[in-house]
Design a protein around this motif. Structure first.
Motif, PDB file in Angstrom:
ATOM      1  N   ALA A  40      34.103 -41.190 116.032  1.00  0.00           N
ATOM      2  CA  ALA A  40      33.050 -40.423 115.361  1.00  0.00           C
ATOM      3  C   ALA A  40      32.657 -41.064 114.034  1.00  0.00           C
ATOM      4  O   ALA A  40      31.472 -41.116 113.690  1.00  0.00           O
ATOM      5  CB  ALA A  40      33.509 -38.988 115.147  1.00  0.00           C
ATOM      6  N   ALA A  41      33.634 -41.574 113.286  1.00  0.00           N
ATOM      7  CA  ALA A  41      33.341 -42.220 112.014  1.00  0.00           C
ATOM      8  C   ALA A  41      32.509 -43.488 112.212  1.00  0.00           C
ATOM      9  O   ALA A  41      31.540 -43.732 111.486  1.00  0.00           O
ATOM     10  CB  ALA A  41      34.636 -42.542 111.276  1.00  0.00           C
ATOM     11  N   LEU A  43      30.579 -44.165 114.820  1.00  0.00           N
ATOM     12  CA  LEU A  43      29.255 -43.751 115.300  1.00  0.00           C
ATOM     13  C   LEU A  43      28.401 -43.207 114.157  1.00  0.00           C
ATOM     14  O   LEU A  43      27.203 -43.502 114.075  1.00  0.00           O
ATOM     15  CB  LEU A  43      29.418 -42.688 116.391  1.00  0.00           C
ATOM     16  CG  LEU A  43      28.167 -42.274 117.141  1.00  0.00           C
ATOM     17  CD1 LEU A  43      27.554 -43.475 117.851  1.00  0.00           C
ATOM     18  CD2 LEU A  43      28.491 -41.183 118.137  1.00  0.00           C
ATOM     19  N   TYR A  44      28.993 -42.451 113.240  1.00  0.00           N
ATOM     20  CA  TYR A  44      28.267 -41.930 112.081  1.00  0.00           C
ATOM     21  C   TYR A  44      27.746 -43.075 111.216  1.00  0.00           C
ATOM     22  O   TYR A  44      26.600 -43.049 110.767  1.00  0.00           O
ATOM     23  CB  TYR A  44      29.175 -41.016 111.263  1.00  0.00           C
ATOM     24  CG  TYR A  44      28.519 -40.478 110.021  1.00  0.00           C
ATOM     25  CD1 TYR A  44      27.593 -39.447 110.093  1.00  0.00           C
ATOM     26  CD2 TYR A  44      28.807 -41.023 108.775  1.00  0.00           C
ATOM     27  CE1 TYR A  44      26.977 -38.962 108.956  1.00  0.00           C
ATOM     28  CE2 TYR A  44      28.206 -40.550 107.631  1.00  0.00           C
ATOM     29  CZ  TYR A  44      27.285 -39.521 107.721  1.00  0.00           C
ATOM     30  OH  TYR A  44      26.673 -39.049 106.594  1.00  0.00           O
ATOM     31  N   LYS A  45      28.583 -44.084 110.991  1.00  0.00           N
ATOM     32  CA  LYS A  45      28.156 -45.233 110.187  1.00  0.00           C
ATOM     33  C   LYS A  45      26.988 -45.969 110.844  1.00  0.00           C
ATOM     34  O   LYS A  45      26.051 -46.401 110.179  1.00  0.00           O
ATOM     35  CB  LYS A  45      29.317 -46.204 109.980  1.00  0.00           C
ATOM     36  CG  LYS A  45      30.319 -45.751 108.978  1.00  0.00           C
ATOM     37  CD  LYS A  45      29.725 -45.798 107.593  1.00  0.00           C
ATOM     38  CE  LYS A  45      30.786 -45.606 106.541  1.00  0.00           C
ATOM     39  NZ  LYS A  45      30.213 -45.561 105.209  1.00  0.00           N
ATOM     40  N   VAL A  47      24.760 -44.694 113.082  1.00  0.00           N
ATOM     41  CA  VAL A  47      23.550 -43.863 113.128  1.00  0.00           C
ATOM     42  C   VAL A  47      22.917 -43.729 111.749  1.00  0.00           C
ATOM     43  O   VAL A  47      21.702 -43.648 111.626  1.00  0.00           O
ATOM     44  CB  VAL A  47      23.883 -42.477 113.734  1.00  0.00           C
ATOM     45  CG1 VAL A  47      22.738 -41.509 113.582  1.00  0.00           C
ATOM     46  CG2 VAL A  47      24.227 -42.635 115.200  1.00  0.00           C
ATOM     47  N   THR A  48      23.713 -43.708 110.684  1.00  0.00           N
ATOM     48  CA  THR A  48      23.150 -43.553 109.346  1.00  0.00           C
ATOM     49  C   THR A  48      22.770 -44.876 108.701  1.00  0.00           C
ATOM     50  O   THR A  48      22.292 -44.882 107.565  1.00  0.00           O
ATOM     51  CB  THR A  48      24.138 -42.800 108.431  1.00  0.00           C
ATOM     52  OG1 THR A  48      25.376 -43.504 108.397  1.00  0.00           O
ATOM     53  CG2 THR A  48      24.358 -41.380 108.906  1.00  0.00           C
ATOM     54  N   SER A  49      22.922 -45.984 109.413  1.00  0.00           N
ATOM     55  CA  SER A  49      22.496 -47.273 108.860  1.00  0.00           C
ATOM     56  C   SER A  49      20.966 -47.314 108.789  1.00  0.00           C
ATOM     57  O   SER A  49      20.271 -46.562 109.471  1.00  0.00           O
ATOM     58  CB  SER A  49      23.017 -48.425 109.705  1.00  0.00           C
ATOM     59  OG  SER A  49      22.367 -48.456 110.957  1.00  0.00           O
ATOM     60  N   SER A  53      18.488 -45.604 111.551  1.00  0.00           N
ATOM     61  CA  SER A  53      17.852 -44.413 110.993  1.00  0.00           C
ATOM     62  C   SER A  53      16.333 -44.528 111.080  1.00  0.00           C
ATOM     63  O   SER A  53      15.641 -43.584 111.460  1.00  0.00           O
ATOM     64  CB  SER A  53      18.288 -44.210 109.547  1.00  0.00           C
ATOM     65  OG  SER A  53      17.703 -43.066 109.009  1.00  0.00           O
TER      66      SER A  53
END
Length: 68
Positions: A40-41, A43-45, A47-49, A53
């Motif tokens: 999850a961490a 994937l979060y990194k 997606v928020t790149s 984004s």
């Protein structure tokens, strides 16, 4: 009668194996939870790149501007 006796021995062996693995489930859940949190961490990194984004905003913007 020989097959029945053989099957009884098989079931007995299965029960013994299950009893020996009784403490394994907690550690397996812990490892699975840590792996899921790590995934999850990452994937979060991703997606928020900036690039991802911007692409997501573009796709969502095109979807909202689509005529019905």
């Amino acid at each position: 009668m020989g097959v029945r006796k053989a099957m009884g021995g098989w079931w007995r062996a299965r029960r013994e194996a299950a009893r020996q693995d009784a403490g394994m489930t907690t550690s397996e859940y812990a490892v699975g939870t840590i792996a899921a949190a790590g995934f999850a961490a990452v994937l979060y990194k991703i997606v928020t790149s900036g690039a991802v984004s911007g692409a997501l905003e573009s796709v969502i913007g095109k979807a909202l501007d689509a005529p019905f």
